[in-house]
Write an enzyme that holds these catalytic residues in place. Structure first.
Site, PDB file in Angstrom:
ATOM      1  N   HIS A  48      39.388  43.660  49.407  1.00  0.00           N
ATOM      2  CA  HIS A  48      40.556  43.343  48.567  1.00  0.00           C
ATOM      3  C   HIS A  48      41.184  44.593  47.936  1.00  0.00           C
ATOM      4  O   HIS A  48      42.365  44.867  48.177  1.00  0.00           O
ATOM      5  CB  HIS A  48      40.163  42.294  47.529  1.00  0.00           C
ATOM      6  CG  HIS A  48      41.118  42.150  46.394  1.00  0.00           C
ATOM      7  ND1 HIS A  48      42.396  41.658  46.555  1.00  0.00           N
ATOM      8  CD2 HIS A  48      40.999  42.453  45.076  1.00  0.00           C
ATOM      9  CE1 HIS A  48      43.015  41.665  45.388  1.00  0.00           C
ATOM     10  NE2 HIS A  48      42.180  42.142  44.473  1.00  0.00           N
ATOM     11  N   HIS A  72      40.815  48.948  40.916  1.00  0.00           N
ATOM     12  CA  HIS A  72      41.370  48.055  39.893  1.00  0.00           C
ATOM     13  C   HIS A  72      40.459  46.919  39.446  1.00  0.00           C
ATOM     14  O   HIS A  72      40.604  46.417  38.346  1.00  0.00           O
ATOM     15  CB  HIS A  72      42.744  47.523  40.324  1.00  0.00           C
ATOM     16  CG  HIS A  72      42.684  46.356  41.267  1.00  0.00           C
ATOM     17  ND1 HIS A  72      42.659  46.507  42.623  1.00  0.00           N
ATOM     18  CD2 HIS A  72      42.620  45.022  41.033  1.00  0.00           C
ATOM     19  CE1 HIS A  72      42.602  45.306  43.203  1.00  0.00           C
ATOM     20  NE2 HIS A  72      42.576  44.391  42.253  1.00  0.00           N
ATOM     21  N   GLU A  76      36.208  45.224  35.663  1.00  0.00           N
ATOM     22  CA  GLU A  76      36.052  43.825  35.294  1.00  0.00           C
ATOM     23  C   GLU A  76      34.905  43.153  36.051  1.00  0.00           C
ATOM     24  O   GLU A  76      34.193  42.337  35.497  1.00  0.00           O
ATOM     25  CB  GLU A  76      37.369  43.064  35.542  1.00  0.00           C
ATOM     26  CG  GLU A  76      37.406  41.811  34.686  1.00  0.00           C
ATOM     27  CD  GLU A  76      38.646  40.976  34.911  1.00  0.00           C
ATOM     28  OE1 GLU A  76      39.482  41.372  35.746  1.00  0.00           O
ATOM     29  OE2 GLU A  76      38.764  39.935  34.264  1.00  0.00           O
ATOM     30  N   ASP A  77      34.737  43.498  37.314  1.00  0.00           N
ATOM     31  CA  ASP A  77      33.818  42.723  38.146  1.00  0.00           C
ATOM     32  C   ASP A  77      32.533  43.425  38.554  1.00  0.00           C
ATOM     33  O   ASP A  77      31.707  42.837  39.238  1.00  0.00           O
ATOM     34  CB  ASP A  77      34.545  42.272  39.433  1.00  0.00           C
ATOM     35  CG  ASP A  77      35.703  41.344  39.122  1.00  0.00           C
ATOM     36  OD1 ASP A  77      35.683  40.747  38.029  1.00  0.00           O
ATOM     37  OD2 ASP A  77      36.620  41.227  39.949  1.00  0.00           O
ATOM     38  N   ASP A 139      48.192  43.514  43.761  1.00  0.00           N
ATOM     39  CA  ASP A 139      46.962  42.728  43.631  1.00  0.00           C
ATOM     40  C   ASP A 139      47.281  41.245  43.837  1.00  0.00           C
ATOM     41  O   ASP A 139      46.644  40.534  44.598  1.00  0.00           O
ATOM     42  CB  ASP A 139      46.392  42.975  42.223  1.00  0.00           C
ATOM     43  CG  ASP A 139      45.193  42.106  41.896  1.00  0.00           C
ATOM     44  OD1 ASP A 139      44.303  41.989  42.756  1.00  0.00           O
ATOM     45  OD2 ASP A 139      45.150  41.558  40.766  1.00  0.00           O
ATOM     46  N   ASP A 260      76.155  29.745  53.766  1.00  0.00           N
ATOM     47  CA  ASP A 260      75.898  31.161  54.008  1.00  0.00           C
ATOM     48  C   ASP A 260      74.480  31.442  54.491  1.00  0.00           C
ATOM     49  O   ASP A 260      73.789  32.305  53.983  1.00  0.00           O
ATOM     50  CB  ASP A 260      76.195  31.979  52.758  1.00  0.00           C
ATOM     51  CG  ASP A 260      75.570  31.346  51.536  1.00  0.00           C
ATOM     52  OD1 ASP A 260      74.878  30.316  51.693  1.00  0.00           O
ATOM     53  OD2 ASP A 260      75.767  31.883  50.443  1.00  0.00           O
TER      54      ASP A 260
HETATM   55 MN    MN Z   1      42.228  42.238  42.253  1.00  0.00          MN
END
Ligand code: MN
Length: 721
Positions: A48, A72, A76-77, A139, A260
């Site tokens: 990812h 990124h 957090e993870d 992301d 259009d």
């Molecule tokens: Mn992410």
């Protein structure tokens, strides 16, 4: 998945100066940090961030941004910390990663669409560096591309809705057209697959029916332009399903009525050619009135520039035509990102300019965005722009239910409480921010989740007025204080009148007093009581008005009635209890004698300010001896609220440890020193006054006794006057 050398090569292709080593380190860092983690689809998690970095190379973003994309999700993870990142990749990258992490931690929790605008502002306000937002958008794009990997349909729907309401409009706002279109299409596929499928089928049918129509029109346009000497590259483009759908919704028309759907783009060499090409098109084909727009001289706030027109084209079909330069085209597709990359490449070309480019790097992103916004066209666009500026002074916080509350910078939980509901503000006693109890005077930060704790017994505190910043909170607090003050004065005034009547030998009757209201310009009897209570109207005058000729203590009857001696033993049955009176409003404690609960006290009416409480032996009282009408019999309420300040004067031996003993003894006895002042110092002794917070006079007496028992403390007495 993009391989390490492919990613590095992609960056080097547009930025030969990029820090290759950092890119390699970041690639390895993210693979290691995410290790065996998997995504919903079963793919390794690190795929990812690597794909997100790949998306951003398409916009030719600088090395720091690509490194940030790779990292990124690590904070957090994974076990990685911001410190690790700063150590390995420097301050700029760690700041960017921190920004993306913070953005990821907020999510639109409530379904209310009306919150979307606020939420978008929150995201923008938190993206201090626009690169943070670009990484976040990439992301989100990759998450949308891999949405099928998420098993729960509700979760997929929530992410798709958020994409539609928040991230696609943000991409539009900063001019990233192609990203916006892809986000919208992916979200549309999740939220309304039937509608999308049927539109796709219709578009396909038209394409087949038209057969070689589009290529024929392209050839004809190119011929026309070449004949006029313009080098141009016309292309046909199809409307995407979501924009067709949106048009159908907005215009409330069926698919057939959308005229259009066929649109053509002509890319030319320079700005002059744009207008030249426009002239040629208009000269050769009948113009559809009202469709011409010049976004070159008046760009859209997001930086978009192009000429738009509609004509009955070579095959007598109504077609839409956009004319632009290569640079305009890149900006139209990639928005701020292209703008920035383009400028950067320009500054690199000039060797002398390199230093300038590096110096300004830090803030250039924001400047670029603001520059673009500065070129806003009409008042409406200017308003949009101003709004964008304005929210920089705002802070956005969530309720526990996920509603977003927008507040001015510097707002406190009390402001938040009042913004949610006046009732909640009036009764708030505490606040939890992100699950932790905080003082009510704390300052809220973007993205804070705020839970207000309320109590029915609570009322607005005058203290709050010192730190609230919103008008709503301030108004409510002031109003409450005014009303409470008036109530207190009225209660006090009524009690004073009752006593004045008794002294005049008559019974107090509200009815009788009510009748004289007009005399004193009071609208209601409560107003009259309040006037007596705050000391602007002497009680004796009211008694005189009700009972003309009565003997009162005002001196108006010609004679001053001195206070009977027995009054000095205050606190009798007829004493007015200092009950429920809020300190700092109607009742003040004198600074000269520092009365404590348990002390015998007396009140002195101070015109317009209520009552000051003195101890009965306070010397200051002498000066009021000729004004008995100002004296008020008061008593302590049974429940004291604690925290009274007592003042003692102490003489201690000038020896090491004596001051330490003093504070130890006071502390051990539960007293709190709030002030200490030396009054004289000699070789042998210190003389000082000490202010101590105590519960009541008994508490103070205990402390004094304990101090006297200490051999280093020479003398202790309560300070008076
Ligand atoms: Mn992410």
């Amino acid at each position: 998945m993009i391989r390490q050398f492919e990613l590095v090569e992609a960056v080097k292709a547009y930025d030969p100066h990029a820090d290759e080593a950092a890119l390699n380190r970041a690639y390895i860092f993210t693979v290691k940090a995410h290790g065996g983690q998997q995504r919903g689809s079963g793919d390794p998690y690190f795929a990812h961030p690597i794909e997100v970095a790949g998306i951003l190379t398409r916009y030719k973003l600088d090395g720091d941004t690509i490194v940030t994309a790779l990292l990124h999700d690590t904070v957090e993870d994974t076990l990685a910390t911001l410190e690790d990142i700063e150590k390995n990749f420097g301050k700029d990258v760690s700041r960017l990663v921190d920004g993306v992490t913070k953005l990821s931690q907020i999510e639109l929790q409530s379904d209310a669409t009306k919150q979307a605008e606020n939420f978008r502002k929150l995201v923008l306000a938190m993206s201090e560096d626009i690169r943070v937002l670009l990484v976040k958008l990439a992301d989100r794009l990759h998450n949308m591309r891999t949405l099928a990997g998420i098993a729960k349909p509700e979760k997929r729907a929530r992410i798709a809705r958020e994409t539609m309401e928040i991230y696609a409009p943000l991409a539009e706002r900063i001019g990233m057209h192609d990203l916006q279109i892809e986000l919208e299409d992916l979200a549309f596929a999740e939220l309304n697959p039937e509608a999308r499928d049927s539109i796709l089928k219709r578009l396909e049918f038209l394409r087949e029916k038209g057969g070689t129509l589009v290529p024929r029109i392209i050839r004809a346009l190119k011929r026309t332009l070449t004949k006029a000497g313009i080098e141009a590259e016309p292309s046909g483009r199809e409307k995407n399903p979501y924009s067709v759908w949106r048009k159908m919704q907005v215009k409330n028309v069926g698919f057939e009525q959308l005229s259009d759907i066929m649109a053509f783009r002509i890319v030319v060499a320079n700005e002059v050619d744009c207008y030249h090409a426009l002239g040629i098109i208009h000269a050769n084909y009948p113009v559809v009135p009202g469709r011409f727009k010049d976004y070159i001289s008046l760009p859209k706030p997001n930086g978009y520039r192009s000429l738009h027109t509609a004509v009955y084209g070579p095959e007598n079909q109504r077609i839409e035509v956009q004319i632009r330069t290569r640079e305009m085209h890149e900006i139209a597709e990639a928005g701020v990102a292209a703008h920035w990359a383009y400028k950067q490449s320009l500054s690199r070309r000039g060797p002398g300019k390199k230093g300038v480019a590096t110096d300004g790097k830090k803030y250039r992103w924001l400047r670029e965005l603001l520059d673009i916004l500065d070129h806003a066209a009409g008042p409406e666009e200017f308003l949009e722009h101003t709004k964008l500026e304005m929210f920089k002074d705002q802070v956005f916080a969530f309720t526990p239910a996920g509603d977003l509350i927008a507040l001015p910078h510097g707002s406190s939980p009390v402001d938040f409480a009042y913004a949610v509901h006046s009732e909640i503000g009036d009764t708030c006693v505490g606040a939890k921010v992100n699950g932790r109890m905080v003082p009510l005077r704390s300052i809220l930060q973007n993205g804070d989740q705020v839970e207000i704790i309320t109590s029915k017994a609570q009322t607005p505190s005058p203290e709050w007025e010192r730190f609230v910043v919103t008008g709503k909170a301030r108004t409510r607090i002031r109003r409450f204080i005014r009303l409470a003050q008036r109530d207190q004065y009225a209660g006090l005034g009524r009690a004073m009148l009752e006593k004045a009547f008794v002294r005049a030998g008559s019974a107090f009757a509200v009815k009788a007093v009510n009748r004289v209201c007009k005399t004193f310009h009071a609208d209601t009897v409560e107003d009259l009581f309040a006037a007596v209570g705050d000391g602007t109207l002497p009680a004796g005058e009211v008694v005189n008005a009700v009972l003309p000729g009565a003997k009162t203590a005002t001196g108006k009857g010609g004679k001053i009635v001195p206070l009977p001696r027995r009054r000095k033993g205050t606190g009798g049955d007829d004493a007015i209890p200092i009950k429920g009176l809020i300190r700092g409003m109607a009742v003040h404690f004198a600074g000269c004698c520092h009365p404590l609960p348990g002390d015998r006290i007396v009140g002195i009416i101070v015109t317009g300010k209520g009552v000051t409480i003195h101890t009965i032996d306070c010397e200051t009282l002498e000066s009021f001896s000729s004004q008995p009408e100002r004296w008020l019999d008061v008593a302590w309420d049974k429940q004291s609220d604690g925290g009274h300040v007592a003042r003692i004067s102490v003489i201690v031996a000038n020896e090491p440890g004596s001051l330490g003993d003093l504070s130890t003894v006071i502390g051990r006895n539960d007293g709190n020193i709030s002030n200490l002042k030396f009054t004289s110092r000699s070789e042998d002794f210190f003389e000082m006054t000490v202010d101590i917070e105590v519960r009541d006079v008994k508490h103070l007496t205990d402390i004094i006794a304990a101090l006297r028992a200490n051999p280093l403390i020479n003398s202790v007495r309560r300070a008076r006057g």
